[in-house]
Design an enzyme around this catalytic site. Sequence first.
Site, PDB file in Angstrom:
ATOM      1  N   PHE A 195       0.865  -1.181   0.000  1.00 15.39           N
ATOM      2  CA  PHE A 195       0.000   0.000   0.000  1.00 15.39           C
ATOM      3  C   PHE A 195       0.900   1.228   0.000  1.00 15.39           C
ATOM      4  CE2 PHE A 195      -2.331   3.519   1.793  1.00 15.39           C
ATOM      5  CZ  PHE A 195      -3.566   3.426   1.178  1.00 15.39           C
ATOM      6  N   ASP A 300       9.509   3.233   1.301  1.00  9.69           N
ATOM      7  CA  ASP A 300       8.321   3.952   1.762  1.00  9.69           C
ATOM      8  C   ASP A 300       8.230   3.817   3.283  1.00  9.69           C
ATOM      9  OD1 ASP A 300       5.803   4.829   2.483  1.00  9.69           O
ATOM     10  OD2 ASP A 300       4.731   3.712   0.939  1.00  9.69           O
ATOM     11  N   LYS A 331       2.955  10.878   8.175  1.00  8.47           N
ATOM     12  CA  LYS A 331       2.355  10.428   9.429  1.00  8.47           C
ATOM     13  C   LYS A 331       3.041  11.032  10.654  1.00  8.47           C
ATOM     14  CE  LYS A 331      -0.005   6.320   7.687  1.00  8.47           C
ATOM     15  NZ  LYS A 331      -1.392   6.678   8.013  1.00  8.47           N
ATOM     16  N   THR A 355       1.549  24.094  -5.127  1.00  8.77           N
ATOM     17  CA  THR A 355       1.394  25.411  -4.524  1.00  8.77           C
ATOM     18  C   THR A 355       2.065  25.497  -3.165  1.00  8.77           C
ATOM     19  OG1 THR A 355      -0.685  25.826  -5.685  1.00  8.77           O
ATOM     20  CG2 THR A 355      -0.270  27.119  -3.693  1.00  8.77           C
TER      21      THR A 355
END
Length: 474
Positions: A195, A300, A331, A355
């Site tokens: 995931f 990751d 997280k 942005t």
Amino acid sequence: ASAAAAAAPREVAFPVREPVQPRVRTPIPGPQSDAQRQALAKHAPVGAIRYFIDFERSIGNYVVDADGNEVLDMYAHIASLPVGYNHPAMLRALSDRANIGLMAHRPALGNNPPVGWDRRVEATLMRVAPRGLDQATTMACGACANEHAMKAVFIAAANARRGGRGISDDEKASCLANQAPGSPGFKILSFDGAFHGRTSACLSLTRTKWIHKLDFPTFDWPACRFPKLKYPLEDFVQENAAEEAACLAEVAEALDRDGDIVGVIVEPMQAEGGDNHASADFFQKLRALTKTRDVSLIVDEVQTGCGSSGTFWAHEAWNLEHPPDVVTFSKKMQIAGFYTAKALTPELPYRIFNTWMGDPAKLIQLEVVIKCIEEDNLLSVVKSAGATLVDGLKALQNKYPHVLANARGIGTLVAVDFDTAERRDAVTRELLQNGVDIGGCGSTTMRARPGLYFTSAHAKIFLDKLGEALDKLK
């Protein structure tokens, strides 16, 4: 884990007094949460809402809901609450007049960062940067971090294939039509059970539940098996080594077969996929496979980073000869982004850009988190609490061998498998009604994701409550 638990547990007191035990007054969710959920449903989706939180009354490892229930929080906002609720140092930092200007304005960081941004980055992101990676690009969420990390890999691969020549007019024109050569057929290899987020490219890497992916177009990118280890590890050394070797052989074959695979992405522990682990030897050999083929390795660490594994970055425990090319984070770090070496920094501005490029106020929070980890020696606390959790789950596993299996973990990233998803869900619900909030992952796994001030004393409260739930529902 057993050796660590045999020593005296490493405890640390949260700076403000916590509840001694969970206290439940109403069903969870209670009437106040239900009323607010119904009111919100008039204007927003509410299907995933579990209960509403009273943040002013929550403290340390205990979350207080809208109905006044005091619950031991081992869910912790999907593993994103590092130092608990209302830590005094966090509240001081966020009320410091010197920080108000930063919180009052959310700048376009890529264009106009605030004065002193260089010093804040040095004091936070660079203070904990993974070995060998001295460049940090900030983002807003874990999926954004992974999505843009892939772009860094793609840019580097394209530049390598150009062999030093400039970008051609044909490349510039064809990319606007989503055609080669400007839009090359590059791919990232991931693993079954992975995931990596919910943006489009990340969904092409994500292979957990259909609810994440159904109806969304994705890239047809390759995946290989992730090891399925047998537990206890010491009883299956040869079998697990053979399993890891077979998975690595798949990776080698895929990379050798398809030269357009320019990156491999892997989680140190497959979290959403079921808390699936592999050995340090597996990751060392995976790194060797990518290094010898000039394929970038993305690690990751969105869920495993910032201390929960017992080291600041979970991949530190692998003792790699060559560091990963990219490490992503979010997280517990409060801000998201990715680390790289200088070689993966785009040569042109605006190639990796949006942005806000994150939120500078989040570095105020990260600075507090890092100081707490260092001053209260929280990595030792995590290791001790994790050992207590694993040993306690193994004891319950021995008592309920037809219900529980495969107790495992690194730090407090601890999990156990149930015989069925239905029983796992029933026990999880029973725990919540008795004042412990914990989640699930994979098909039948219960997983712990507490904050860094979670101690062996908290672990014992959970284990007692879990034992009671199992007695009731057996």
